[in-house]
Scaffold this motif. Structure first.
Motif, mmCIF file in Angstrom:
data_model
loop_
_atom_site.group_PDB
_atom_site.id
_atom_site.type_symbol
_atom_site.label_atom_id
_atom_site.label_comp_id
_atom_site.label_asym_id
_atom_site.label_seq_id
_atom_site.Cartn_x
_atom_site.Cartn_y
_atom_site.Cartn_z
ATOM 1 N N ASP A 53 0.669 -1.332 -0.075
ATOM 2 C CA ASP A 53 -0.056 0.107 -0.023
ATOM 3 C C ASP A 53 0.925 1.191 0.102
ATOM 4 N N TRP A 54 1.869 1.243 0.799
ATOM 5 C CA TRP A 54 2.762 2.586 0.855
ATOM 6 C C TRP A 54 3.508 2.699 -0.578
ATOM 7 N N GLY A 55 3.799 1.513 -0.902
ATOM 8 C CA GLY A 55 4.532 1.774 -2.533
ATOM 9 C C GLY A 55 3.768 2.101 -3.570
ATOM 10 N N ARG A 56 2.352 1.543 -3.554
ATOM 11 C CA ARG A 56 1.483 2.150 -4.655
ATOM 12 C C ARG A 56 1.285 3.673 -4.727
ATOM 13 N N GLN A 57 1.442 4.478 -3.537
ATOM 14 C CA GLN A 57 1.229 6.015 -3.473
ATOM 15 C C GLN A 57 2.191 6.541 -4.288
ATOM 16 N N TYR A 58 3.641 5.723 -4.394
ATOM 17 C CA TYR A 58 4.652 6.260 -5.221
ATOM 18 C C TYR A 58 4.829 5.453 -6.705
ATOM 19 N N GLY A 59 3.712 4.742 -7.166
ATOM 20 C CA GLY A 59 3.979 4.169 -8.402
ATOM 21 C C GLY A 59 4.666 2.870 -8.484
ATOM 22 N N LEU A 60 5.156 2.285 -7.029
ATOM 23 C CA LEU A 60 6.032 1.056 -6.999
ATOM 24 C C LEU A 60 5.001 -0.222 -7.088
ATOM 25 N N LYS A 61 5.483 -1.215 -7.680
ATOM 26 C CA LYS A 61 4.618 -2.464 -8.012
ATOM 27 C C LYS A 61 5.080 -3.435 -6.950
ATOM 28 N N LYS A 62 4.371 -4.191 -6.411
ATOM 29 C CA LYS A 62 4.681 -5.195 -5.510
ATOM 30 C C LYS A 62 5.665 -6.245 -5.987
ATOM 31 N N GLU A 63 5.778 -6.133 -7.284
ATOM 32 C CA GLU A 63 6.592 -7.205 -8.004
ATOM 33 C C GLU A 63 8.038 -6.913 -7.905
ATOM 34 N N TRP A 64 8.273 -5.709 -7.226
ATOM 35 C CA TRP A 64 9.516 -5.004 -7.312
ATOM 36 C C TRP A 64 10.122 -5.152 -5.708
ATOM 37 N N ILE A 65 9.168 -5.669 -4.938
ATOM 38 C CA ILE A 65 9.768 -5.843 -3.442
ATOM 39 C C ILE A 65 10.862 -6.989 -3.455
ATOM 40 N N ASP A 66 11.911 -6.448 -2.830
ATOM 41 C CA ASP A 66 12.872 -7.508 -2.606
ATOM 42 C C ASP A 66 12.721 -8.413 -1.415
ATOM 43 N N MET A 67 12.648 -9.849 -1.562
ATOM 44 C CA MET A 67 12.136 -10.687 -0.397
ATOM 45 C C MET A 67 13.129 -11.411 0.335
ATOM 46 N N ARG A 68 14.538 -10.902 -0.003
ATOM 47 C CA ARG A 68 15.716 -11.586 0.508
ATOM 48 C C ARG A 68 15.696 -11.425 2.227
ATOM 49 N N ASP A 69 16.089 -12.371 2.906
ATOM 50 C CA ASP A 69 16.609 -12.431 4.288
ATOM 51 C C ASP A 69 15.339 -11.638 5.244
ATOM 52 N N ASP A 70 14.325 -12.119 5.196
ATOM 53 C CA ASP A 70 13.270 -11.660 6.140
ATOM 54 C C ASP A 70 13.090 -10.426 6.266
ATOM 55 N N TYR A 71 13.353 -9.452 5.254
ATOM 56 C CA TYR A 71 13.329 -7.866 5.436
ATOM 57 C C TYR A 71 12.881 -7.457 3.946
ATOM 58 N N PRO A 72 11.831 -7.547 3.880
ATOM 59 C CA PRO A 72 10.834 -7.420 2.650
ATOM 60 C C PRO A 72 11.158 -5.686 2.461
ATOM 61 N N HIS A 73 11.458 -5.309 0.990
ATOM 62 C CA HIS A 73 11.975 -3.717 0.765
ATOM 63 C C HIS A 73 11.939 -3.456 -0.509
ATOM 64 N N PHE A 74 11.491 -2.267 -1.001
ATOM 65 C CA PHE A 74 11.812 -1.758 -2.268
ATOM 66 C C PHE A 74 13.235 -1.065 -2.293
ATOM 67 N N ASP A 75 13.912 -1.276 -3.184
ATOM 68 C CA ASP A 75 15.395 -0.584 -3.508
ATOM 69 C C ASP A 75 14.875 0.583 -4.251
ATOM 70 N N LEU A 76 15.205 1.825 -3.842
ATOM 71 C CA LEU A 76 15.001 2.984 -4.557
ATOM 72 C C LEU A 76 16.168 3.631 -4.696
ATOM 73 N N PHE A 77 16.238 4.223 -6.052
ATOM 74 C CA PHE A 77 17.689 4.652 -6.373
ATOM 75 C C PHE A 77 17.169 5.871 -7.559
ATOM 76 N N GLY A 78 18.083 6.558 -7.770
ATOM 77 C CA GLY A 78 17.711 7.702 -8.937
ATOM 78 C C GLY A 78 16.805 8.870 -8.519
ATOM 79 N N GLU A 79 16.176 9.221 -9.467
ATOM 80 C CA GLU A 79 15.295 10.375 -9.384
ATOM 81 C C GLU A 79 14.036 9.714 -8.333
ATOM 82 N N THR A 80 13.623 8.640 -8.237
ATOM 83 C CA THR A 80 12.646 8.141 -7.734
ATOM 84 C C THR A 80 13.004 7.986 -6.074
ATOM 85 N N GLU A 81 14.182 7.690 -5.948
ATOM 86 C CA GLU A 81 14.726 7.829 -4.458
ATOM 87 C C GLU A 81 14.554 9.217 -4.070
#
Length: 99
Positions: A53-81
């Motif tokens: 839900d948080w990512g959706r407000q910024y146009g981030l897709k759930k498919e972009w969530i990195d699920m490694r190591d029990d710490y789900p996260h989006f990697d943000l970089f560049g202008e989006t970051e």
């Protein structure tokens, strides 16, 4: 490769993520796949629905969530970051790295 953060910052981020908070961790990052990007911000939360839900407000897709190591996260970089950190009132995290 990640560098430029202290262990205490990483531990605090992991703790906040595990507690179901949206947590941010910015660090130097070099990856040949992303030329011109010198930092990455991990926006994480163990509550996947909350993170989606948080990512959706910024146009981030759930498919972009990195699920490694029990710490789900989006990697943000560049202008989006930059845009997201500004909107979240956390631009100081990026400015710390002269970005």
């Amino acid at each position: 490769m990640a560098f430029g953060i202290k262990r205490a910052e990483l531990v605090a981020w992991k703790t906040a993520v595990q507690q179901g908070k949206i947590a941010f961790l910015t660090h130097y990052w070099l990856d040949d796949r992303f030329p011109g990007c010198k930092t990455v911000t991990k926006a994480g939360c163990a509550d996947l629905e909350k993170l989606i839900d948080w990512g959706r407000q910024y146009g981030l897709k759930k498919e972009w969530i990195d699920m490694r190591d029990d710490y789900p996260h989006f990697d943000l970089f560049g202008e989006t970051e930059r845009r997201i950190l500004h909107n979240e009132g956390l631009i100081h995290q990026l400015n710390r790295f002269n970005q």
